[in-house]
Design an enzyme around this catalytic site. Structure first.
Site, PDB file in Angstrom:
ATOM      1  N   ASN A  46       9.965   4.248   2.567  1.00 38.61           N
ATOM      2  CA  ASN A  46       9.519   3.767   4.078  1.00 38.61           C
ATOM      3  C   ASN A  46      11.158   2.856   4.550  1.00 38.61           C
ATOM      4  O   ASN A  46      12.096   2.413   2.654  1.00 38.61           O
ATOM      5  CB  ASN A  46       8.948   2.749   3.861  1.00 38.61           C
ATOM      6  CG  ASN A  46       7.229   2.820   3.495  1.00 38.61           C
ATOM      7  OD1 ASN A  46       6.517   3.936   4.192  1.00 38.61           O
ATOM      8  ND2 ASN A  46       6.795   3.199   1.980  1.00 38.61           N
ATOM      9  N   CYS A  95       8.019   9.845  -1.262  1.00 44.03           N
ATOM     10  CA  CYS A  95       6.739  10.121  -0.596  1.00 44.03           C
ATOM     11  C   CYS A  95       7.318  11.382  -2.011  1.00 44.03           C
ATOM     12  O   CYS A  95       7.589  12.170  -2.180  1.00 44.03           O
ATOM     13  CB  CYS A  95       7.615  11.077   0.497  1.00 44.03           C
ATOM     14  SG  CYS A  95       6.429  12.456   1.506  1.00 44.03           S
ATOM     15  N   HIS A 104      11.170   6.461   7.883  1.00 47.77           N
ATOM     16  CA  HIS A 104      11.152   6.778   6.622  1.00 47.77           C
ATOM     17  C   HIS A 104      12.823   6.849   6.759  1.00 47.77           C
ATOM     18  O   HIS A 104      13.125   7.678   6.891  1.00 47.77           O
ATOM     19  CB  HIS A 104      10.238   7.715   5.310  1.00 47.77           C
ATOM     20  CG  HIS A 104       9.440   7.218   5.125  1.00 47.77           C
ATOM     21  ND1 HIS A 104       8.559   8.399   3.726  1.00 47.77           N
ATOM     22  CD2 HIS A 104       7.989   6.611   5.560  1.00 47.77           C
ATOM     23  CE1 HIS A 104       7.787   8.077   3.547  1.00 47.77           C
ATOM     24  NE2 HIS A 104       7.507   6.769   4.584  1.00 47.77           N
ATOM     25  N   HIS A 134       6.915   4.490  12.233  1.00 52.94           N
ATOM     26  CA  HIS A 134       6.872   4.233  11.177  1.00 52.94           C
ATOM     27  C   HIS A 134       7.749   5.183  10.404  1.00 52.94           C
ATOM     28  O   HIS A 134       7.576   6.168  10.612  1.00 52.94           O
ATOM     29  CB  HIS A 134       5.025   4.955  10.684  1.00 52.94           C
ATOM     30  CG  HIS A 134       5.539   5.030   9.399  1.00 52.94           C
ATOM     31  ND1 HIS A 134       4.208   3.799   8.407  1.00 52.94           N
ATOM     32  CD2 HIS A 134       5.709   5.386   8.242  1.00 52.94           C
ATOM     33  CE1 HIS A 134       4.880   4.147   6.676  1.00 52.94           C
ATOM     34  NE2 HIS A 134       4.586   4.979   6.742  1.00 52.94           N
ATOM     35  N   ARG A 144       1.157  -1.284   0.044  1.00 51.67           N
ATOM     36  CA  ARG A 144       0.143  -0.091   0.124  1.00 51.67           C
ATOM     37  C   ARG A 144       1.089   0.928  -0.256  1.00 51.67           C
ATOM     38  O   ARG A 144       1.219   1.590  -0.843  1.00 51.67           O
ATOM     39  CB  ARG A 144      -0.947  -0.251   1.293  1.00 51.67           C
ATOM     40  CG  ARG A 144      -2.864   0.666   0.705  1.00 51.67           C
ATOM     41  CD  ARG A 144      -2.169   2.716   1.563  1.00 51.67           C
ATOM     42  NE  ARG A 144      -1.591   2.983   3.046  1.00 51.67           N
ATOM     43  CZ  ARG A 144      -1.212   3.836   3.115  1.00 51.67           C
ATOM     44  NH1 ARG A 144      -0.764   4.941   2.573  1.00 51.67           N
ATOM     45  NH2 ARG A 144      -0.362   3.401   4.264  1.00 51.67           N
ATOM     46  N   ASP A 145       1.394   1.404   1.160  1.00 48.36           N
ATOM     47  CA  ASP A 145       2.320   2.872   1.457  1.00 48.36           C
ATOM     48  C   ASP A 145       3.110   3.091   0.038  1.00 48.36           C
ATOM     49  O   ASP A 145       3.867   3.152  -0.410  1.00 48.36           O
ATOM     50  CB  ASP A 145       2.880   3.168   2.809  1.00 48.36           C
ATOM     51  CG  ASP A 145       3.068   4.187   3.204  1.00 48.36           C
ATOM     52  OD1 ASP A 145       3.626   5.234   2.331  1.00 48.36           O
ATOM     53  OD2 ASP A 145       3.353   4.283   4.363  1.00 48.36           O
TER      54      ASP A 145
HETATM   55 MG    MG Z   1       5.466   5.337   4.439  1.00 52.18          MG
END
Ligand code: MG
Length: 315
Positions: free
Chosen positions: A254, A245, A214, A212, A13-14
């Site tokens: 990530n 991003c 990055h 979470h 997803r991300d």
């Molecule tokens: Mg992320």
């Protein structure tokens, strides 16, 4: 606290939603199967968002139904948990229709990022959560909460710690089982992470928090280790470091699952993952998204000794 760690794989997803090359639902289902075979127990399967705004997530219904079907046929272990991101009640209704047992909500810690990313203020985003939580309760669906821009915002710069703590408390009070604290643009450093998590832990127990991070500025592993030492045991990662991003152009996204697994395994901490299978999955995913992935361990692999050198060899 027990020496273990749980990773939530967010690549599907991300990760994929930030990739230029769209990946078909069939390939995403196979990706989930391969991740589960490598020992992943929690993963995001997709997002019920507008396909005209995030075309990479089109077909999430098919993906969720596909992975649940594989689970029914025992091709994915029964204990693997899938979640889907839902921005509002409409997304939640789709999640219910898909058969998903878990959803994730997200809110930002900066007004500018909230407006830019989800087109509403922070307060408005919480208003949207109320009907989602109601439906979740009715349908016995678990809810996870994401907070973005907890360490910095691409539009506003610094984000005050007190605001992050306040929004995290507000998210926890909704009844989510876990709040994931996101460094959306990868600006945090271990000092900042320690300060913020210590404050969060005064209000929210470690077992309800996740990190979470990055790797945009190469700080992700250090930030994870710092958070782990404070008692947090859940981290979001994506295979190969998939993603990015849109507000941090050219930057890695990530933190890579393989890198995090390598670190924790090296420390003797139980992960439950097969590192070799994760590394082997890296080129398969790279081919699907049509570029090499930033993961360090994915590129270098494990230590492979070239063989002992004797005096004769160097004469
Ligand atoms: Mg992320």
């Amino acid at each position: 606290m027990a020496k273990s760690v749980t990773l939530v794989e967010v690549g599907l997803r991300d990760g994929l939603q930030n990739e230029k090359t769209p990946v078909s639902p069939e390939t995403r289902i196979e990706f989930a199967r391969r991740l589960a075979a490598a020992g992943i127990k929690r993963m995001e399967a997709g997002a019920f968002v507008r396909a005209d705004r995030i075309p990479q997530m089109a077909g999430s219904m098919q993906v969720v139904q596909g992975v649940l079907e594989l689970q029914k046929n025992k091709r994915i272990p029964k204990d693997v948990e899938f979640s889907v991101l839902v921005p509002n009640e409409k997304g939640m209704l789709e999640a219910i229709a898909s058969g998903a047992k878990e959803v994730a909500l997200f809110a930002a810690c900066s007004e500018s990022f909230s407006l830019k990313n989800i087109n509403c203020t922070i307060d408005e985003s919480f208003e949207r959560f109320a009907p989602v939580m109601k439906l979740a309760k009715k349908h016995k669906i678990r809810v996870r909460g994401y907070l973005s821009t907890c360490f910095g915002c691409p539009f506003e710069g610094e984000v005050p710690e007190a605001r992050v703590v306040q929004i995290a408390k507000r998210m926890a009070a909704l009844g989510v089982y876990e709040v994931s604290i996101g460094d959306t643009i990868g600006v945090a450093d271990p000092g900042q992470v320690e300060k913020l998590f210590k404050k969060l832990l005064k209000h929210i127990p470690a077992k309800k928090l996740a990190g979470h991070f990055h790797d945009t500025r190469g700080q992700a592993l250090a930030n994870i280790l710092t958070t782990w030492r404070l008692g947090v045991r859940v981290f979001d990662t994506s295979l190969g470091g998939l993603g990015g991003c849109p507000y941090a152009p050219g930057a890695t996204g990530n933190v890579a699952t393989e890198d995090v697994v390598y670190m924790f395994k090296g420390m003797g901490i139980h992960t439950g993952f097969d590192l070799d299978q994760l590394i082997a999955l890296n080129p398969w995913v790279a081919e699907k998204v049509a570029h090499t992935l930033p993961s360090s361990v994915g590129k270098a692999g494990r230590l492979k000794p070239l063989g002992k050198v004797s005096k004769e060899d160097v004469k």
